[in-house]
Design an enzyme around this catalytic site. Structure first.
Site, short mmCIF file in Angstrom:
data_model
loop_
_atom_site.label_atom_id
_atom_site.label_comp_id
_atom_site.label_asym_id
_atom_site.label_seq_id
_atom_site.Cartn_x
_atom_site.Cartn_y
_atom_site.Cartn_z
N VAL A 117 0.91 -1.08 0.03
CA VAL A 117 -0.22 -0.16 0.05
C VAL A 117 0.90 1.24 0.03
O VAL A 117 1.41 1.55 0.80
CB VAL A 117 -1.06 0.10 1.18
CG1 VAL A 117 -1.98 1.21 1.26
CG2 VAL A 117 -1.82 -1.22 1.29
N PRO A 118 1.18 1.81 -1.30
CA PRO A 118 2.24 2.72 -1.28
C PRO A 118 2.25 3.82 -0.74
O PRO A 118 2.25 5.10 -1.52
CB PRO A 118 2.46 2.80 -2.90
CG PRO A 118 0.94 2.48 -3.28
CD PRO A 118 0.37 1.90 -2.40
N CYS A 119 2.31 4.14 0.51
CA CYS A 119 2.29 5.30 1.25
C CYS A 119 3.41 6.16 0.85
O CYS A 119 3.42 7.50 1.01
CB CYS A 119 2.05 5.42 2.92
SG CYS A 119 3.25 4.04 3.52
N HIS A 120 4.67 5.64 0.50
CA HIS A 120 5.54 6.23 0.14
C HIS A 120 5.48 7.18 -1.13
O HIS A 120 6.31 8.14 -1.25
CB HIS A 120 6.79 5.37 -0.15
CG HIS A 120 6.83 4.31 -1.20
ND1 HIS A 120 5.93 3.28 -1.05
CD2 HIS A 120 7.28 4.41 -2.33
CE1 HIS A 120 6.02 2.53 -2.22
NE2 HIS A 120 6.49 3.37 -3.08
N ARG A 121 4.58 6.98 -1.67
CA ARG A 121 4.34 7.96 -2.97
C ARG A 121 3.48 9.28 -2.73
O ARG A 121 3.24 9.90 -3.70
CB ARG A 121 3.55 7.12 -3.92
CG ARG A 121 4.27 5.95 -4.64
CD ARG A 121 3.44 4.89 -5.60
NE ARG A 121 4.23 3.89 -5.88
CZ ARG A 121 3.70 2.76 -6.30
NH1 ARG A 121 2.18 2.65 -6.54
NH2 ARG A 121 4.34 1.67 -6.55
#
Length: 154
Positions: A117-121
């Site tokens: 779940v790409p919260c780094h984006r």
């Protein structure tokens, strides 16, 4: 699992993946290996392929615990394309509540399934990196990998 970002904790139940967290070296003695399940094995395989630059889209069932609002935010995070970034306001707009920018930030920070779940984006409105539970250096390395800069990732 070992990763280019250090030791990661990966956990799953029969229904899906529940947890992926980075920087757990100091806690490794507190955990034993988790019993292998098809979901857990697929998660490790897909994470390894992602780190190798061979996977852009994860295909795993997710079973994270969270509020309805958190799940709405996490679902939107999964729609951010590989290699792209958006601001917190963009996520708030996408869920239909522009005033929820701070709540979006909190939900993003409580994402229990990092990378997949790409919260780094998600970055600040000014284009700068903002807080990341795994540390800003990890966020920069993940974004570098996705920009096709594997030398910065190593």
């Amino acid at each position: 699992m070992e990763s280019p970002l250090g030791l990661m904790a990966v956990s799953a139940v029969e229904e899906g993946l529940t947890y992926v967290h980075m920087g757990v070296e100091e806690m490794k003695d507190a955990w034993g290996p988790e019993a292998a399940t098809p979901v857990l094995e697929a998660a490790v395989d897909q994470l390894e392929a992602y780190f190798a630059g061979d996977l852009k889209d994860f295909d795993l069932p997710l079973a994270a615990e969270g509020t309805e609002f958190q799940h709405r935010v996490w679902d939107e995070l999964c729609r951010i394309p590989y290699g792209e970034t958006v601001a917190y306001m963009d996520i708030a707009d996408r869920i239909g509540d522009r005033k929820a920018v701070r709540a979006v930030g909190l939900a993003n920070g409580r994402n229990p399934i990092a990378i997949i779940v790409p919260c780094h984006r998600v970055i600040g409105a000014n284009g700068k990196l903002t807080g990341y539970a795994g540390g800003l250096w990890r966020k920069e390395r993940l974004l570098s990998l996705e920009r096709g800069e594997p030398a910065l990732f190593a």
